[in-house]
Design an enzyme around this catalytic site. Structure first.
Site, short mmCIF file in Angstrom:
data_model
loop_
_atom_site.label_atom_id
_atom_site.label_comp_id
_atom_site.label_asym_id
_atom_site.label_seq_id
_atom_site.Cartn_x
_atom_site.Cartn_y
_atom_site.Cartn_z
N THR A 22 1.48 2.23 -1.63
CA THR A 22 1.60 0.86 -2.14
C THR A 22 0.26 0.11 -2.14
OG1 THR A 22 2.14 0.02 0.06
CG2 THR A 22 3.98 0.64 -1.35
N ASP A 23 -0.68 0.57 -1.30
CA ASP A 23 -1.90 -0.23 -1.11
C ASP A 23 -2.69 -0.46 -2.39
OD1 ASP A 23 -1.33 -0.51 1.54
OD2 ASP A 23 -2.79 0.96 2.25
N THR A 70 3.05 6.21 2.00
CA THR A 70 3.97 6.09 3.13
C THR A 70 5.31 6.74 2.84
OG1 THR A 70 2.89 4.05 3.80
CG2 THR A 70 5.11 4.36 4.61
N SER A 78 -3.20 5.97 -0.48
CA SER A 78 -3.76 5.40 -1.71
C SER A 78 -4.96 4.48 -1.44
CB SER A 78 -2.70 4.68 -2.53
OG SER A 78 -2.41 3.40 -1.99
N1 ASP Z 1 -1.56 3.23 3.13
C1 ASP Z 1 -0.39 3.62 2.36
C2 ASP Z 1 -0.84 4.03 0.98
O1 ASP Z 1 -1.13 3.17 0.20
C3 ASP Z 1 0.54 2.49 2.30
C4 ASP Z 1 1.79 2.75 1.56
O2 ASP Z 1 2.04 3.78 0.97
O3 ASP Z 1 2.61 1.84 1.58
O4 ASP Z 1 -0.89 5.19 0.70
#
Ligand code: ASP
Length: 325
Positions: free
Chosen positions: A93-94, A17, A60
């Protein structure tokens, strides 16, 4: 008078993100280049001279062991370069806790390796990526930051071990067992030097580690089926502090007697899974400070060892809780 030389850092950008286009939760992760992101934080130049690389740019949620191994190789190469003072790794973050766990368990960092990410895309109101990235750069460049793998997020500095994404949307979605944040980005407090166990080798090929929900509505036969598919380990997503339903006891004891590494993890988002007499009886390992996703990575690294050694490796790394219950 010439300005003093700034520490040189490598920023490995992998998407998420932090580098997304779009708004709200309908974003396109990893669409923006690191150059474009850096242009939004000109202050970064005060702290470090940055070298940029992007081994891949993705959401991710799609990460596989193949991506982890590529990152491991890129970081290992960078750690061997004496001109680099540290590394920044931007990541979605995932599944950040899986990557952080793998790096913390398999690297012997001689400099800071600082992970960061974002919960809101750069085009969204209150975007947190630029601030998180700036704090990560500052932490990696600070001579007071000890070597190690850290996460900078929402003004806190977390350890890689024990990390978990515990909230789906909050600007601070991360928590860590057993002690929470180690440092802060405001006021500035770099983390202390932590004791580290020796690094574990990367498994080749990456073993299958099942994640099995083990509650009233789940069939214990899943454990036997897992063994039949050749899995090296199973992480059980158990109720509460890792309580084993009675119907699962015999299948678990059979599985561990046959050499399967079985970890008791919790379906709760927060809190430890402490050692319990059931571990003696069933041959299980408690997840300790690890979340279930992180325990899956740890189990993949520990499963190739003989059972007696697994116990020792596991206890030394994941059970900093003193005497058994
Ligand atoms: N879906 C995103 C990822 O993990 C979420 C994020 O970056 O917060 O790439």
């Amino acid at each position: 008078m010439a300005a003093p030389p700034r520490p040189r850092l490598l920023w490995l950008a992998t998407g998420g993100t932090l580098a997304a286009t779009g708004r709200g939760i309908a974003y396109h992760a990893g669409a923006l280049s690191p150059e474009a992101l850096l242009a939004a934080i000109p202050e970064a130049g005060q702290y470090a001279e940055l070298e940029l690389a992007s081994p891949f740019a993705m959401d991710s949620k799609d990460a596989t062991p193949h991506h982890w191994l590529r990152l491991h190789a890129a970081i290992t190469q960078a750690l061997a370069r004496p001109e680099l003072a540290g590394l920044v790794l931007s990541h979605g973050t995932d599944t950040l806790e899986e990557t952080a766990t793998l790096l913390a368990l398999t690297l012997a960092p001689t400099k800071p390796v600082v992970l960061t990410g974002a919960m809101r895309p750069p085009s969204e109101a209150g975007a947190d990526g630029p601030r998180n990235l700036l704090h990560a750069i500052r932490l990696a460049a600070d001579p007071d930051t000890p070597p190690g793998v850290f996460l900078v997020f929402g003004e806190a500095v977390f350890p890689a071990m024990g990390l978990r994404k515990a909230h789906t949307l909050a600007l601070q979605p991360f928590a860590a067992e057993p002690r929470g944040a180690l440092g802060s980005a405001f006021p500035w407090r770099p983390p202390p030097l932590e004791e580290r166990a020796s690094p574990l080798p990367l498994p080749h090929p990456w073993p299958t580690v099942a994640l099995l929900s083990a509650t009233a509505l789940d069939a214990p036969e899943a454990l036997r089926q897992t063994q039949e598919t050749g899995a090296a380990a199973a992480v059980l997503l158990l109720p509460g502090h890792g309580s084993v339903p009675e119907a699962w006891e015999a299948p678990i004891a059979d599985a561990t007697a046959a050499g399967l590494l079985v970890v008791r993890a919790s379906r709760c988002g927060l809190g430890p899974v402490l050692p319990h007499p059931v571990d003696q009886r069933l041959g299980t390992l408690p997840a300790g400070l690890l979340s279930a996703p992180a325990a899956r990575v740890a189990a993949a690294l520990v499963a190739p060892f003989p059972p007696a050694e697994r116990q020792i490796l596991w206890r030394a790394r994941f059970l900093p809780y003193g005497a058994e219950a």
